[in-house]
Design an enzyme around this catalytic site. Structure first.
Site, PDB file in Angstrom:
ATOM      1  N   THR A 179       0.865  -1.180   0.000  1.00 44.83           N
ATOM      2  CA  THR A 179       0.000   0.000   0.000  1.00 44.83           C
ATOM      3  C   THR A 179       0.894   1.220   0.000  1.00 44.83           C
ATOM      4  OG1 THR A 179      -1.741  -1.140   1.229  1.00 44.83           O
ATOM      5  CG2 THR A 179      -1.801   1.262   1.233  1.00 44.83           C
ATOM      6  N   LYS A 238      -7.358   1.022  -2.572  1.00 45.15           N
ATOM      7  CA  LYS A 238      -6.901   0.597  -1.246  1.00 45.15           C
ATOM      8  C   LYS A 238      -7.055   1.716  -0.227  1.00 45.15           C
ATOM      9  CE  LYS A 238      -5.130  -1.802   2.073  1.00 45.15           C
ATOM     10  NZ  LYS A 238      -3.803  -2.409   2.088  1.00 45.15           N
ATOM     11  N   LYS A 267       0.724   5.031   8.456  1.00 51.80           N
ATOM     12  CA  LYS A 267       1.298   5.341   7.135  1.00 51.80           C
ATOM     13  C   LYS A 267       0.208   5.453   6.088  1.00 51.80           C
ATOM     14  CE  LYS A 267       2.502   2.029   4.618  1.00 51.80           C
ATOM     15  NZ  LYS A 267       1.938   1.181   3.522  1.00 51.80           N
TER      16      LYS A 267
END
Length: 295
Positions: free
Chosen positions: A98, A173, A241
């Site tokens: 990701t 995502k 993140k």
């Protein structure tokens, strides 16, 4: 693609079981990981170890990366010993980390200049999904190339959906992570309310998991919270993140996402308390401090 040699970079929490599924499916698998011991079980099973991403790429038809942060992806591909230094003309590179949609687009553009196809294909489902081979895979890139590698995705993914051009997988995502972030606040606050009301939380979950509130986070993470299990299927550090990337992308689109901003701040407090390596269900710990359960 059944006779292709697959190079797998990143054999950690998610990558190790994914690569293991490829071995079980009969693929020849090359492996590299910054910490070699995390690949030893795969080598014992027949995978071939390489000392650098470039060396692995030079001996692979398809290179899959499943690593940590955008800077790690950039270094893995563009570095001195990176994938792009060794990859063969005509090969396919698939980044399943990701990361930033803009980075996926840049990787795709560079790959095309050296005769390589690139696909961004981040996943959802956590460690459990990786182990069970039931990951949801969100795919961006050239559709004809995606169709060629679909049998590879079938080895470890149950839901495999083509989203569009390069970067579309990463954008999808981020939609997933934004949704999980908001859902987890509800899960944690529901548990805190039930606890304060004196309910048996396991019994309470038997009801609400089967109603309109039912979701993956309730099925998988809520029982862990009830048991005090904050071990990672997906770490707080990685979730922070992802949420940071989503907020950056939203800002670039001039899109306000106040709920996401709130969740990220709560997760930063989880990190600050030393729980960055815990599972993302550790959001409960931050909300618990605010709940005044003893009053």
């Amino acid at each position: 693609m059944n006779k292709s040699i697959i190079g797998f970079i990143g054999t950690g929490l998610m990558g190790n079981p994914m690569a293991n599924h490829l071995l079980n499916a009969g693929y020849a698998v090359n492996v590299y990981n910054r910490t070699k011991c995390k690949a030893e079980s795969l080598v014992e099973k027949g995978a071939i170890w390489f000392d650098t991403p470039a060396a692995l790429a030079a001996q692979s038809d398809v290179v899959i990366t499943m690593i940590g942060f955008p800077k790690d992806v950039e270094e893995c591909y563009f570095g001195t010993d990176g994938v792009f230094q060794g990859i063969r003309t005509g090969a396919i590179a698939i980044d399943m980390t990701t990361t930033k949609p803009s980075l996926a687009i840049r990787l795709s553009q560079h790959a095309s200049t050296i005769g390589v196809d690139f696909i961004d294909a981040p996943v959802s489902g956590g460690e459990v999904g990786a182990i069970n081979g039931t990951l949801s895979i969100m795919i961006g890139g050239d559709k004809t190339v995606v169709d060629r590698v679909m049998p590879i995705f079938e080895a470890f993914g149950k839901n495999r959906v083509y989203q569009g051009a390069a970067g579309a997988g990463q954008h999808t995502k981020l939609c997933n992570q934004i949704t999980i972030a908001g859902t987890l606040i509800g899960v944690c606050e529901g548990l805190l309310y039930g606890r304060k009301a004196g309910l048996d939380l396991t019994t309470m979950l038997q009801s609400i998991t089967k109603g309109a509130a039912g979701c993956w986070s309730l099925d998988v993470l809520a029982p862990k919270i009830v048991k005090g299990d904050f071990s990672p299927g997906f770490t707080v550090d990685n979730f922070v993140k992802d949420l940071g990337i989503a907020l950056e992308e939203a800002e670039a689109m001039r899109l306000s996402l106040p709920g996401l901003a709130l969740v990220k701040q709560l997760y930063l407090s989880v990190q600050a308390s030393g729980n960055g390596s815990s599972g993302n269900q550790a959001l409960y710990l931050a909300l618990e401090k605010l709940a005044n359960l003893d009053q």
